[in-house]
Design an enzyme around this catalytic site. Structure first.
Site, PDB file in Angstrom:
ATOM      1  N   HIS A  74       5.712   4.553  37.701  1.00 12.28           N
ATOM      2  CA  HIS A  74       6.717   5.519  37.256  1.00 12.28           C
ATOM      3  C   HIS A  74       7.724   4.877  36.300  1.00 12.28           C
ATOM      4  O   HIS A  74       7.941   3.659  36.307  1.00 12.28           O
ATOM      5  CB  HIS A  74       7.450   6.115  38.455  1.00 12.28           C
ATOM      6  CG  HIS A  74       8.213   5.093  39.255  1.00 12.28           C
ATOM      7  ND1 HIS A  74       9.446   4.613  38.870  1.00 12.28           N
ATOM      8  CD2 HIS A  74       7.905   4.464  40.413  1.00 12.28           C
ATOM      9  CE1 HIS A  74       9.867   3.737  39.755  1.00 12.28           C
ATOM     10  NE2 HIS A  74       8.950   3.619  40.704  1.00 12.28           N
TER      11      HIS A  74
ATOM     12  N   GLU B  47       5.508   4.390  47.356  1.00 11.43           N
ATOM     13  CA  GLU B  47       5.945   3.002  47.277  1.00 11.43           C
ATOM     14  C   GLU B  47       5.871   2.364  48.659  1.00 11.43           C
ATOM     15  O   GLU B  47       5.873   3.056  49.690  1.00 11.43           O
ATOM     16  CB  GLU B  47       7.386   2.962  46.735  1.00 11.43           C
ATOM     17  CG  GLU B  47       8.043   1.579  46.670  1.00 11.43           C
ATOM     18  CD  GLU B  47       7.296   0.584  45.807  1.00 11.43           C
ATOM     19  OE1 GLU B  47       6.175   0.208  46.200  1.00 11.43           O
ATOM     20  OE2 GLU B  47       7.828   0.160  44.773  1.00 11.43           O
TER      21      GLU B  47
END
Length: 249
Positions: A10, A88
């Site tokens: 990202h 994550e």
């Protein structure tokens, strides 16, 4: 036949900018992060990539990066699968803490171990903590015991691999070109698996935000080649900046 897979971290998030441990906290992209998403889309467009399917996590910094990149690619229509397994790594009790301040308190070497070692997790988040994922409705259908209070890269890999085998790998074997937009550590886990990187070598791997990493795979999904799109020196500098986040000021 060559199979193509792109891994994209990202764009810069607000907590990347603030140098804070983020983990499963759902933070926004910065303006720079949104620009990185568009730039990633342009790099993939210039490469002539035409995707068949995309995957991302259930965290908006990855979702919005994917949306920005697909818009630039003029491939907004692509089917997108979202999975918590691409989230994550959970940073436990470190989530929300300033990385430099944590390094000053505990030492840079300890923070490097927490951030980049293979099998040593940070201190766990208590299940009663409001920030624990068991209190987040997006995970309400999951087994409470499957939701982590902390993770090492090793346990992140254990979480990610079922999604690779069940969702991504079959699409690649069917000849589809696949884009995975996720996070630094879920992508490090996939990188380790694909390239058979040792537990020691993975300590030094840093994945920069917003730069597509293109893998070319054979019929058995063995890696033929991989490279960052765009300027290799820019990718190197961006990876070095990621490494420096865990150092005391």
């Amino acid at each position: 036949m060559t199979r193509k897979l792109v891994l994209l971290r990202h764009g810069q998030s607000q907590w990347n900018l603030d140098n804070r441990f983020t983990g499963w906290v759902d933070v926004e992209l910065t303006d720079q992060g949104r620009q990185e998403a568009v730039a990633a889309g342009k790099l993939m467009k210039d490469e002539g990539l035409q995707f068949d399917v995309a995957h991302t996590s259930v965290l908006k910094r990855a979702i919005h990066t994917l949306q920005g990149a697909l818009k630039e690619l003029d491939q907004d229509w692509l089917p997108v699968s979202k999975s918590w397994r691409l989230n994550e790594r959970h940073y436990g009790g470190l989530q929300g803490l300033d990385k430099a301040e944590t390094a000053a308190k505990h030492g840079e070497e300890q923070v490097k171990i927490w951030r980049r070692s293979y099998d040593i997790p940070p201190p766990a988040m208590d299940v009663d903590d409001p920030g624990h994922p068991c209190h987040d409705r997006r995970y309400a259908t999951l087994d409470r015991n499957a939701l982590p209070g902390t993770e090492s890269l090793a346990t992140t890999l254990v979480r990610v691999l079922p999604y690779w085998h069940d969702a991504i790998a079959p699409q690649l074997k069917a000849g589809q070109t696949v884009l995975v937009t996720a996070h630094g550590n879920s992508l490090r886990a996939l990188y380790k698996y694909l390239n058979d990187v040792s537990n020691e070598q993975i300590l030094e791997l840093n994945i920069p935000t917003g730069i597509p990493l293109l893998f070319e795979l054979d019929d058995n999904l063995q890696v033929r080649s991989f490279r960052y799109l765009g300027d290799p020196e820019a990718a190197k500098r961006a990876a070095e900046a990621v490494a420096n986040q865990g150092k005391a000021k």
